[in-house]
Design a protein around this motif. Sequence first.
Motif, PDB file in Angstrom:
ATOM      1  N   LEU A  42      48.601 -14.218  21.879  1.00 24.59           N
ATOM      2  CA  LEU A  42      48.858 -14.840  20.388  1.00 24.59           C
ATOM      3  C   LEU A  42      48.615 -15.920  20.611  1.00 24.59           C
ATOM      4  CD1 LEU A  42      51.733 -11.933  19.623  1.00 24.59           C
ATOM      5  CD2 LEU A  42      49.335 -11.625  18.763  1.00 24.59           C
ATOM      6  N   ASN A  43      48.539 -16.882  21.397  1.00 24.16           N
ATOM      7  CA  ASN A  43      48.509 -18.376  21.210  1.00 24.16           C
ATOM      8  C   ASN A  43      47.876 -18.803  20.032  1.00 24.16           C
ATOM      9  OD1 ASN A  43      50.284 -18.346  22.948  1.00 24.16           O
ATOM     10  ND2 ASN A  43      49.003 -18.515  25.091  1.00 24.16           N
ATOM     11  N   ASP A  44      46.986 -18.551  19.987  1.00 28.01           N
ATOM     12  CA  ASP A  44      45.732 -19.555  18.701  1.00 28.01           C
ATOM     13  C   ASP A  44      45.800 -18.381  17.532  1.00 28.01           C
ATOM     14  OD1 ASP A  44      44.562 -21.297  21.005  1.00 28.01           O
ATOM     15  OD2 ASP A  44      43.468 -19.329  20.908  1.00 28.01           O
ATOM     16  N   VAL A  45      46.776 -17.857  17.023  1.00 26.92           N
ATOM     17  CA  VAL A  45      47.125 -17.032  15.686  1.00 26.92           C
ATOM     18  C   VAL A  45      47.526 -18.483  14.564  1.00 26.92           C
ATOM     19  CG1 VAL A  45      47.727 -14.776  14.662  1.00 26.92           C
ATOM     20  CG2 VAL A  45      46.895 -14.604  16.793  1.00 26.92           C
ATOM     21  N   GLY A  46      46.589 -17.986  14.237  1.00 26.43           N
ATOM     22  CA  GLY A  46      47.452 -19.263  12.102  1.00 26.43           C
ATOM     23  C   GLY A  46      46.710 -20.580  12.504  1.00 26.43           C
ATOM     24  N   PRO A  82      76.257 -17.579  15.125  1.00 28.82           N
ATOM     25  CA  PRO A  82      75.607 -18.708  15.655  1.00 28.82           C
ATOM     26  C   PRO A  82      75.520 -18.492  17.508  1.00 28.82           C
ATOM     27  CG  PRO A  82      77.909 -18.134  14.698  1.00 28.82           C
ATOM     28  CD  PRO A  82      77.106 -17.485  14.495  1.00 28.82           C
ATOM     29  N   SER A  83      75.294 -17.458  17.867  1.00 31.82           N
ATOM     30  CA  SER A  83      75.758 -16.931  19.035  1.00 31.82           C
ATOM     31  C   SER A  83      73.884 -17.174  19.486  1.00 31.82           C
ATOM     32  CB  SER A  83      76.373 -15.480  19.317  1.00 31.82           C
ATOM     33  OG  SER A  83      77.544 -16.048  18.500  1.00 31.82           O
ATOM     34  N   TRP A  84      72.855 -17.191  18.826  1.00 32.98           N
ATOM     35  CA  TRP A  84      71.733 -16.758  19.250  1.00 32.98           C
ATOM     36  C   TRP A  84      71.280 -18.558  19.853  1.00 32.98           C
ATOM     37  CZ3 TRP A  84      67.658 -13.862  16.464  1.00 32.98           C
ATOM     38  CH2 TRP A  84      66.341 -13.235  17.271  1.00 32.98           C
ATOM     39  N   PRO A  85      71.022 -19.008  20.703  1.00 30.22           N
ATOM     40  CA  PRO A  85      70.733 -20.132  21.071  1.00 30.22           C
ATOM     41  C   PRO A  85      69.202 -20.706  21.002  1.00 30.22           C
ATOM     42  CG  PRO A  85      70.737 -18.510  22.783  1.00 30.22           C
ATOM     43  CD  PRO A  85      71.481 -17.696  21.700  1.00 30.22           C
ATOM     44  N   ASP A  86      68.977 -22.075  20.559  1.00 28.22           N
ATOM     45  CA  ASP A  86      68.102 -22.239  20.378  1.00 28.22           C
ATOM     46  C   ASP A  86      66.603 -21.813  21.480  1.00 28.22           C
ATOM     47  OD1 ASP A  86      66.111 -23.648  19.052  1.00 28.22           O
ATOM     48  OD2 ASP A  86      66.705 -25.984  19.342  1.00 28.22           O
ATOM     49  N   ARG A  87      65.245 -22.121  20.979  1.00 30.81           N
ATOM     50  CA  ARG A  87      64.508 -21.289  22.137  1.00 30.81           C
ATOM     51  C   ARG A  87      64.858 -20.250  23.233  1.00 30.81           C
ATOM     52  NH1 ARG A  87      59.991 -24.507  22.296  1.00 30.81           N
ATOM     53  NH2 ARG A  87      59.741 -26.287  20.524  1.00 30.81           N
ATOM     54  N   GLY A  88      66.123 -19.755  22.469  1.00 28.44           N
ATOM     55  CA  GLY A  88      66.468 -18.437  23.809  1.00 28.44           C
ATOM     56  C   GLY A  88      66.526 -16.654  23.304  1.00 28.44           C
ATOM     57  N   GLY A 117      60.390 -19.242  15.671  1.00 23.36           N
ATOM     58  CA  GLY A 117      61.325 -18.936  16.463  1.00 23.36           C
ATOM     59  C   GLY A 117      62.324 -17.073  16.610  1.00 23.36           C
ATOM     60  N   ARG A 118      63.938 -17.799  16.338  1.00 18.11           N
ATOM     61  CA  ARG A 118      64.736 -17.000  16.109  1.00 18.11           C
ATOM     62  C   ARG A 118      64.303 -16.312  14.242  1.00 18.11           C
ATOM     63  NH1 ARG A 118      69.553 -20.671  17.732  1.00 18.11           N
ATOM     64  NH2 ARG A 118      67.478 -22.233  16.417  1.00 18.11           N
ATOM     65  N   SER A 119      64.228 -16.794  13.270  1.00 11.96           N
ATOM     66  CA  SER A 119      63.366 -16.706  11.942  1.00 11.96           C
ATOM     67  C   SER A 119      62.469 -15.245  12.369  1.00 11.96           C
ATOM     68  CB  SER A 119      63.564 -17.583  11.765  1.00 11.96           C
ATOM     69  OG  SER A 119      64.542 -18.826  11.398  1.00 11.96           O
ATOM     70  N   GLY A 120      61.670 -15.538  13.275  1.00 15.06           N
ATOM     71  CA  GLY A 120      60.444 -14.793  13.037  1.00 15.06           C
ATOM     72  C   GLY A 120      60.862 -12.984  14.166  1.00 15.06           C
ATOM     73  N   ALA A 121      61.646 -13.686  15.353  1.00 10.20           N
ATOM     74  CA  ALA A 121      62.475 -12.755  15.713  1.00 10.20           C
ATOM     75  C   ALA A 121      62.889 -11.052  14.869  1.00 10.20           C
ATOM     76  CB  ALA A 121      62.647 -12.922  16.957  1.00 10.20           C
ATOM     77  N   PHE A 122      63.868 -12.059  14.330  1.00 12.49           N
ATOM     78  CA  PHE A 122      64.623 -11.663  13.615  1.00 12.49           C
ATOM     79  C   PHE A 122      63.649 -10.801  12.595  1.00 12.49           C
ATOM     80  CE2 PHE A 122      67.897 -10.598   9.493  1.00 12.49           C
ATOM     81  CZ  PHE A 122      68.407  -9.722  10.721  1.00 12.49           C
ATOM     82  N   VAL A 153      57.739 -15.846  16.182  1.00 14.02           N
ATOM     83  CA  VAL A 153      58.663 -15.652  17.672  1.00 14.02           C
ATOM     84  C   VAL A 153      58.191 -16.687  17.883  1.00 14.02           C
ATOM     85  CG1 VAL A 153      58.376 -13.287  19.223  1.00 14.02           C
ATOM     86  CG2 VAL A 153      58.534 -13.140  16.764  1.00 14.02           C
ATOM     87  N   GLN A 154      58.461 -17.895  19.248  1.00 14.84           N
ATOM     88  CA  GLN A 154      58.357 -18.821  19.874  1.00 14.84           C
ATOM     89  C   GLN A 154      57.729 -18.941  21.218  1.00 14.84           C
ATOM     90  OE1 GLN A 154      60.091 -21.693  18.962  1.00 14.84           O
ATOM     91  NE2 GLN A 154      59.105 -22.994  19.514  1.00 14.84           N
ATOM     92  N   ASN A 155      58.232 -17.784  22.217  1.00 18.04           N
ATOM     93  CA  ASN A 155      58.049 -17.083  23.130  1.00 18.04           C
ATOM     94  C   ASN A 155      58.843 -16.125  23.758  1.00 18.04           C
ATOM     95  OD1 ASN A 155      61.292 -16.774  23.509  1.00 18.04           O
ATOM     96  ND2 ASN A 155      61.245 -19.055  23.212  1.00 18.04           N
ATOM     97  N   VAL A 156      57.861 -15.904  25.196  1.00 17.06           N
ATOM     98  CA  VAL A 156      57.865 -14.231  25.142  1.00 17.06           C
ATOM     99  C   VAL A 156      59.012 -13.968  25.324  1.00 17.06           C
ATOM    100  CG1 VAL A 156      57.679 -14.657  27.848  1.00 17.06           C
ATOM    101  CG2 VAL A 156      56.707 -12.943  27.264  1.00 17.06           C
ATOM    102  N   GLU A 157      60.682 -14.763  25.740  1.00 13.87           N
ATOM    103  CA  GLU A 157      61.510 -14.210  25.848  1.00 13.87           C
ATOM    104  C   GLU A 157      61.534 -13.661  24.447  1.00 13.87           C
ATOM    105  OE1 GLU A 157      60.707 -16.657  29.402  1.00 13.87           O
ATOM    106  OE2 GLU A 157      60.474 -16.933  26.547  1.00 13.87           O
ATOM    107  N   GLN A 158      61.737 -14.090  23.109  1.00 11.47           N
ATOM    108  CA  GLN A 158      61.896 -13.391  22.032  1.00 11.47           C
ATOM    109  C   GLN A 158      61.134 -12.037  22.027  1.00 11.47           C
ATOM    110  OE1 GLN A 158      61.749 -17.083  19.557  1.00 11.47           O
ATOM    111  NE2 GLN A 158      63.244 -17.888  19.848  1.00 11.47           N
TER     112      GLN A 158
END
Length: 389
Positions: free
Chosen positions: A37-41, A192-198, A235-240, A273-278
């Motif tokens: 998905l790296n190059d999508v968009g 607020p419990s969701w860390p940035d990029r995590g 990232g977090r917005s996309g995952a949610f 969804v910024q990284n594979v962990e998310q």
Amino acid sequence: MRIRTFSKAHIRQEIQLRCQSLAGNDNRGFKQEFEELNDVGKELPTRAGELEVNKEKNRYPHILPYDHCRVRLSLQDAQPNGDYINANFVPGGSSERDFICTQGPLRNTMADFWRMVWEQNVSIIVMVTALRHKDVVLCDQYWSMARGTVYHGAFQVNTLSCKQGSHVSITYMNLKQRGYPTERLITHYYYPSWPDRGVPRDTSALCGLAEHVRQQIEATPRLGPAVVHCSAGVGRSGAFVTLLWLMQLCERGVSPDIRAAVEDLRMHRMWMVQNVEQYVLVHKCLLNWLSRGTAANLDRSPPSQGVHPNSSRSQVRTRGSSSQGNRARRSHQHEQPRALPDQTHSIFQQLLEPRNLLRRLLPSSLQLPQTSSEPKQTNQNFQNVHTKP
């Protein structure tokens, strides 16, 4: 051929088997799928955000809204670039504009943020970031948890009440534009419990929040999208949003295609969804939700004050089948499918418009369920949320 639907137990088993397959060899399958998905968009233009006059409105200079689906504010005072805000419309299963994903407001964009909320008839805001991480400001505080009124440009934001839980705070506010009598009730969720990029440690709390918001969306007649934001709004917005989307599909018995959903979101806003962990988190949360089916202990009753944001309108947009967003599974061996009603020809043609999400994600041979004939699947405890003046 008709869309085939299945029980949650069947969908859970299917996702569990898929997750077990992807998780082998240190999540090798997840990593490979995410890398695809790296190059999508990435080829989509972001000209408005790159303009010199708009650069100070971007929290992060490298995270800009795509031009083709950016939220446009009304032009005021003859300012040619006054319509800019770092925000995109994104799909959620029913249309191309089910949600708005945006960055955490800056001090100089708070008035624009509230103008967007007003102009887009937003009644639900979900904030999945802390205000700060150590000395870094992730989002400027654009609302107040304490009772009282604050002003942002032409808008008056009156906090009615706030309920603070162990993981989530829910604030009810009346939004009013100066010079106009209409007030709109806004429900603000702060997680607020969701860390940035995590990823958050407690996935059950995140699942509970998502389920609560999902039921609010289902039970509340709305004309506008829900706003979801973190710090950058990707990232977090996309995952949610992905999690909400897939929950809606599962509620309607449609087996979700998680990769396809993320791919489509990335065509509407970069790095969703910024990284594979998310990416793994979305799978885990969906499986957790399907296994337990429980919601967090959130306040389900808004204050008696305030006017529902859409109470003055005679028409409301109801949510269609959220199966409009993923590929239906073609065959299942262990369960007899139940078919949804046939779609009428006129609505079928409407749903096949090029901009419609369904055309990209469902095989063209499938018939579509008629929105009006599908029973509404909502928790009865949520039926009266935000419907009393």
